[in-house]
Design an enzyme around this catalytic site. Sequence first.
Site, mmCIF file in Angstrom:
data_model
loop_
_atom_site.group_PDB
_atom_site.id
_atom_site.type_symbol
_atom_site.label_atom_id
_atom_site.label_comp_id
_atom_site.label_asym_id
_atom_site.label_seq_id
_atom_site.Cartn_x
_atom_site.Cartn_y
_atom_site.Cartn_z
ATOM 1 N N CYS A 254 35.035 -67.187 -9.833
ATOM 2 C CA CYS A 254 33.727 -67.818 -10.073
ATOM 3 C C CYS A 254 32.698 -66.721 -10.303
ATOM 4 C CB CYS A 254 33.332 -68.727 -8.919
ATOM 5 S SG CYS A 254 34.616 -69.900 -8.418
ATOM 6 N N ALA A 255 32.993 -65.839 -11.264
ATOM 7 C CA ALA A 255 32.297 -64.560 -11.395
ATOM 8 C C ALA A 255 30.926 -64.638 -12.060
ATOM 9 C CB ALA A 255 33.174 -63.579 -12.182
ATOM 10 N N CYS A 376 25.777 -69.253 -1.406
ATOM 11 C CA CYS A 376 24.321 -69.225 -1.240
ATOM 12 C C CYS A 376 23.800 -70.573 -0.762
ATOM 13 C CB CYS A 376 23.613 -68.780 -2.518
ATOM 14 S SG CYS A 376 23.928 -69.811 -3.961
#
Length: 461
Positions: A254-255, A376
Site C-alpha cells: 500500500c505504498a 493514520c
Amino acid sequence: MSASAAVRARAARVVAEVVERGRSLDAVLAEESTSNKQERGLLRSLSYDSIRWYVRLDALLTRLLARPNQELEPEIRALAIVGLCQLIYTDIPEHAAVAETVAATRVLKQPRASGLVNAILRRCQREHAQLLPKIDRDLAVRTAHPRWLVEKLRKDWGDRANDILDANNQRPPFWIRVNRARVTAANYREQLQARQIGVLASAFDDTALLLDQAMDVSELPGFDDGWVSVQDAAAQLAGHLLEPQAGERILDACAAPGGKTGHLLELAPELAALTAVDVSPERLTRVSQNLQRLGVTAKIVAADAAEPASWWDGKPFNRILLDVPCSATGVIRRHPDIKLLRRSDDIAALAARQSQLLRALWPLLQPGGRLLYASCSALQAETTAVIADFLRDEPTARDATGDRLQALPPIGEGTHIGTHGLRIAAGSAGMDGFYYALLDKRPGPSGDLPASINMNSSNLG
C-alpha cells in the site's frame, strides 16, 4: 466583478463539491487555477477553513436563517458558510468580507440571493457573540466534528479526546525530511538559514525538521533535485522503526504516494531490492515521480497486496512495511474534509480490510524478519484491536515495538506505548496522529506455504 468576489465564489463551489458530492477537498482544489499567488492562497485558506469549521458554521447558519429549516441552494449555502468563516475565523475586515461575499452571488449567477446572504452576514455581525456560546454547549458543534467521531474518540482516548479534537482544528505544522543521500542535515540547515527560513525543532537523527512557516515546495532549497521531501514527523518515524539494512529485501505494501518508500531507500541505499505495491496504478505514478526526484529506484507493482499469488515471486522478505488504508482520522488537521466524508459505518469494513492485508502478507516475511503495521487512524478498531486479534491468532508473531523504541530518541509527550504498539495522539510533539506496531516473526514449524499463497508457474506472470 472584482477578483476578490470571484475567489469567494470559487471557494463556495469547492465547499459545495465536498459537502454535496462527497469529493476530496484536495482533488477539487487541484482542478482550480488562479492567476496569482495571492488569489491562490486566499482560495485555499477560505476553502480549508470553511471545511475545517463546517459543522460549527452550519449550526450557526441555522440560527441565523429567518425561517427554521429554510432550504438553501447548495452553492448559496456554501457561500454563506464561506462568508461566516471570514467573520468568525479570519482577520479579513468585516466590511470587505460582507461586501465581497454578497458580490459573489452574481459570480455564481444567483443575484437574487444577494439580499439573503447580506442579511445572514449582517445578522452574524450583530449576534454571533450571543449565538456561539449557545451552540457550543454541544461538544461536537464546538469542535466541529461529527458526533459519531467525538463519541469514538472519547471512548478510545478518555481524557485525551478533547486535546485531540482541538489539535484536529489547528493548521498543520510544516515538517520536511532531508535526503541524507544528497545533502547533510547541517548543510541543509545552512541553506534554509540563507533564505531566512527558520527551523523550530528537529526529530530522530536531525533529518526531520520542523520549519517556522509553510511554503510551496518550489521555495524549498533543492527540492527539485531531491534534497528534501515534505513529510510529517509521525510518518517519518516508520523508516526509523523498520530500520532497513543493506542487502535486505523489503516490501512496501500500500505504498502510494511513496513518501515512506523514498525514506526507506534513503536510510538504506544498498538494499538488495525494494518492492512497492499498491492497488491504484494512478497513485503509483506519483510513487514513480517521487522516487525519480529523489534519485532512487524500486520495483513498482500495481496489484492488490492482499493477493500475493498474483505478484509475489516466492522469495521471502526481510522486512515489510504495511501502511494500511484507513479512516485517516489521525490526520484531520491536514485533511479536514475527513470530518464530512467519513462515516461511522466505514470503520468496520476498514478494520476487516486491514486484518485481511496483515494476514495475507505475514507468510511473505521470513522467520527472524519484521513487519511494521502503520495506520493514520486515531481509532482503536483500526489499530490496537487489529493487532491484538492477530497476535492472539498467530503464534509466530511478537510485538517488538517497545524494544525498538528504546533504541530511538524519546518520541515526546502525548504518545503511548501500550500493550500492543505505539499510539500517537494528533498534536503530540507537533506530530500527526499515528499508530505503529512492529512485529517480529519467530521461527515456526516448517512446511509448505499456506494454500492461499499456493505458488506455481501459472500465477507468477
